[in-house]
Motif scaffolding. Structure first.
Motif, PDB file in Angstrom:
ATOM      1  N   PRO A   1      -3.644  -2.976 -11.993  1.00 32.95           N
ATOM      2  CA  PRO A   1      -3.430  -4.229 -11.260  1.00 32.95           C
ATOM      3  C   PRO A   1      -2.206  -4.991 -11.761  1.00 32.95           C
ATOM      4  CG  PRO A   1      -5.427  -4.331 -12.610  1.00 32.95           C
ATOM      5  CD  PRO A   1      -4.972  -2.912 -12.623  1.00 32.95           C
ATOM      6  N   ASP A   2      -1.868  -4.804 -13.038  1.00 30.44           N
ATOM      7  CA  ASP A   2      -0.680  -5.492 -13.585  1.00 30.44           C
ATOM      8  C   ASP A   2       0.588  -5.036 -12.860  1.00 30.44           C
ATOM      9  OD1 ASP A   2      -1.252  -2.948 -14.733  1.00 30.44           O
ATOM     10  OD2 ASP A   2       0.193  -3.321 -16.336  1.00 30.44           O
ATOM     11  N   LEU A   3       0.710  -3.723 -12.640  1.00 29.91           N
ATOM     12  CA  LEU A   3       1.904  -3.208 -11.951  1.00 29.91           C
ATOM     13  C   LEU A   3       1.907  -3.642 -10.489  1.00 29.91           C
ATOM     14  CD1 LEU A   3       2.449   0.468 -13.201  1.00 29.91           C
ATOM     15  CD2 LEU A   3       3.402  -1.670 -14.046  1.00 29.91           C
ATOM     16  N   THR A   4       0.726  -3.591  -9.892  1.00 28.19           N
ATOM     17  CA  THR A   4       0.622  -3.955  -8.481  1.00 28.19           C
ATOM     18  C   THR A   4       1.052  -5.404  -8.289  1.00 28.19           C
ATOM     19  OG1 THR A   4      -1.226  -2.417  -8.412  1.00 28.19           O
ATOM     20  CG2 THR A   4      -0.954  -3.828  -6.497  1.00 28.19           C
TER      21      THR A   4
ATOM     22  N   PRO B   1       0.801  -1.236   0.000  1.00 28.24           N
ATOM     23  CA  PRO B   1       0.000   0.000   0.000  1.00 28.24           C
ATOM     24  C   PRO B   1       0.830   1.280   0.000  1.00 28.24           C
ATOM     25  CG  PRO B   1      -0.848  -1.564   1.610  1.00 28.24           C
ATOM     26  CD  PRO B   1       0.456  -2.122   1.105  1.00 28.24           C
ATOM     27  N   VAL B   2       2.072   1.231   0.492  1.00 25.65           N
ATOM     28  CA  VAL B   2       2.854   2.470   0.502  1.00 25.65           C
ATOM     29  C   VAL B   2       3.822   2.562  -0.681  1.00 25.65           C
ATOM     30  CG1 VAL B   2       2.710   2.991   2.969  1.00 25.65           C
ATOM     31  CG2 VAL B   2       4.530   1.481   2.132  1.00 25.65           C
ATOM     32  N   LEU B   3       3.926   1.507  -1.450  1.00 27.53           N
ATOM     33  CA  LEU B   3       4.906   1.536  -2.545  1.00 27.53           C
ATOM     34  C   LEU B   3       4.360   2.206  -3.801  1.00 27.53           C
ATOM     35  CD1 LEU B   3       6.670  -1.932  -2.283  1.00 27.53           C
ATOM     36  CD2 LEU B   3       7.271   0.237  -1.226  1.00 27.53           C
ATOM     37  N   LEU B   4       3.075   1.979  -4.058  1.00 30.34           N
ATOM     38  CA  LEU B   4       2.462   2.521  -5.269  1.00 30.34           C
ATOM     39  C   LEU B   4       1.337   3.468  -4.859  1.00 30.34           C
ATOM     40  CD1 LEU B   4       2.235  -0.866  -7.205  1.00 30.34           C
ATOM     41  CD2 LEU B   4       3.909   0.957  -7.583  1.00 30.34           C
ATOM     42  N   SER B   5       1.087   4.477  -5.679  1.00 25.27           N
ATOM     43  CA  SER B   5       0.029   5.435  -5.328  1.00 25.27           C
ATOM     44  C   SER B   5      -1.332   4.735  -5.365  1.00 25.27           C
ATOM     45  CB  SER B   5       0.037   6.603  -6.317  1.00 25.27           C
ATOM     46  OG  SER B   5      -0.385   6.125  -7.582  1.00 25.27           O
ATOM     47  N   ALA B   6      -2.306   5.329  -4.674  1.00 22.87           N
ATOM     48  CA  ALA B   6      -3.655   4.746  -4.627  1.00 22.87           C
ATOM     49  C   ALA B   6      -4.199   4.599  -6.044  1.00 22.87           C
ATOM     50  CB  ALA B   6      -4.563   5.633  -3.784  1.00 22.87           C
ATOM     51  N   ARG B   7      -3.903   5.572  -6.878  1.00 16.17           N
ATOM     52  CA  ARG B   7      -4.415   5.539  -8.247  1.00 16.17           C
ATOM     53  C   ARG B   7      -3.801   4.381  -9.039  1.00 16.17           C
ATOM     54  NH1 ARG B   7      -5.033  10.579 -12.348  1.00 16.17           N
ATOM     55  NH2 ARG B   7      -5.835   9.329 -14.050  1.00 16.17           N
TER      56      ARG B   7
END
Ligand code: MLT
Length: 251
Positions: free
Chosen positions: A149-152, A137-143
């Motif tokens: 989802p692919d990047l997440t 949750p802190v690595l990538l922005s909420a957007r």
């Protein structure tokens, strides 16, 4: 004509060289790239219980010596930045330029050190996937998390597959790192500080402090990104790196 610069891309915690997948094509046109896995990451191996930033810096020094590299541009993200600063303290003459992304030059607080110990214990008891899930949750922005989802998944998979002993040893090693603002104050090399406007792990004042310490440095805040702007906004991240590479004086 100068030789092509050598650019060492140093991943963060708990990651491996695949952090830099979106940098390779854009940057290899202008620099010889080295993308090492810090010891224990990427491939399981036996390690001391604590891997200090100095130990990883020695690994990089050995790598440069093996390749016959006299000076290199170091680009470290987060823990990779800690390693780059440890390297710059010991071997300043080998640093041609410095890129510090989403990192800080200050030591951990007492509370922060305790959290490192808890992370190490959790990694050993439950594996890296638990650490990966808690960090996401802190690595990538909420957007990005909502729309990509692919990047997440890519980031979560990269972290979850790291060997637990490497995660624990790095966590304990980060707790031992000293303040290195004085190292930055003494360096006289081209430098760029990069961060994301939404990085809550390394809030902007940490980047501003490094920018002030590094005489003549550029500060690049990549809007809408969090702790991994090289993955969330690779074009803007790569442009900032290329700007630095193209500004290097002839060797
Ligand atoms: C990293 O991304 O490398 C880590 O979050 C750095 C840290 O925990 O200090």
């Amino acid at each position: 004509m100068r030789d092509r610069p050598v650019l060492v891309l140093i991943h963060g915690f708990p990651q491996d060289h695949t952090l830099w997948n979106d940098q390779i094509l854009a940057l290899e046109r202008e620099a010889d790239l080295l993308t090492p896995d810090l010891l224990g990451f990427g491939t399981a191996t036996e390690l001391p219980t604590v891997m200090t930033m100095e130990r990883y810096a020695e690994q990089l020094h050995t790598l440069l010596a093996e390749r016959g590299v006299r000076r290199a541009v170091l680009c470290g993200l987060s823990m990779g930045g800690y390693v780059a600063m440890a390297f710059a303290e010991r071997w300043p003459a080998l640093v041609e330029a410095l890129i510090l992304s989403n990192t800080r030059a200050t030591a951990d607080t007492a509370e922060g050190k305790q959290a490192r110990k808890a992370t190490a214990d959790r990694a050993l008891a439950q594996g890296a996937s638990v650490i990966a899930r808690s960090m996401l949750p802190v690595l990538l922005s909420a957007r990005t998390r909502a729309e990509r989802p692919d990047l997440t998944e890519r980031v979560e998979r990269m972290m979850a597959r790291q060997p637990a002993n490497a995660v624990a040893a790095a966590s304990l090693g980060m707790a031992e790192r000293p303040d290195r603002l004085h190292v930055l104050r003494a360096l006289r090399v081209p430098a760029t500080i990069i961060t994301g406007s939404e990085d809550t792990l390394m809030p902007l004042p940490m980047s501003q402090a490094m920018h002030e310490a590094l005489v003549g440095s550029r500060l690049e805040v990549i809007h809408g990104t969090a702790h991994l702007p090289n993955i969330e906004a690779p074009d803007r991240f790569n442009a900032a790196v290329l700007l630095l590479l193209r500004s290097l004086p002839d060797a």
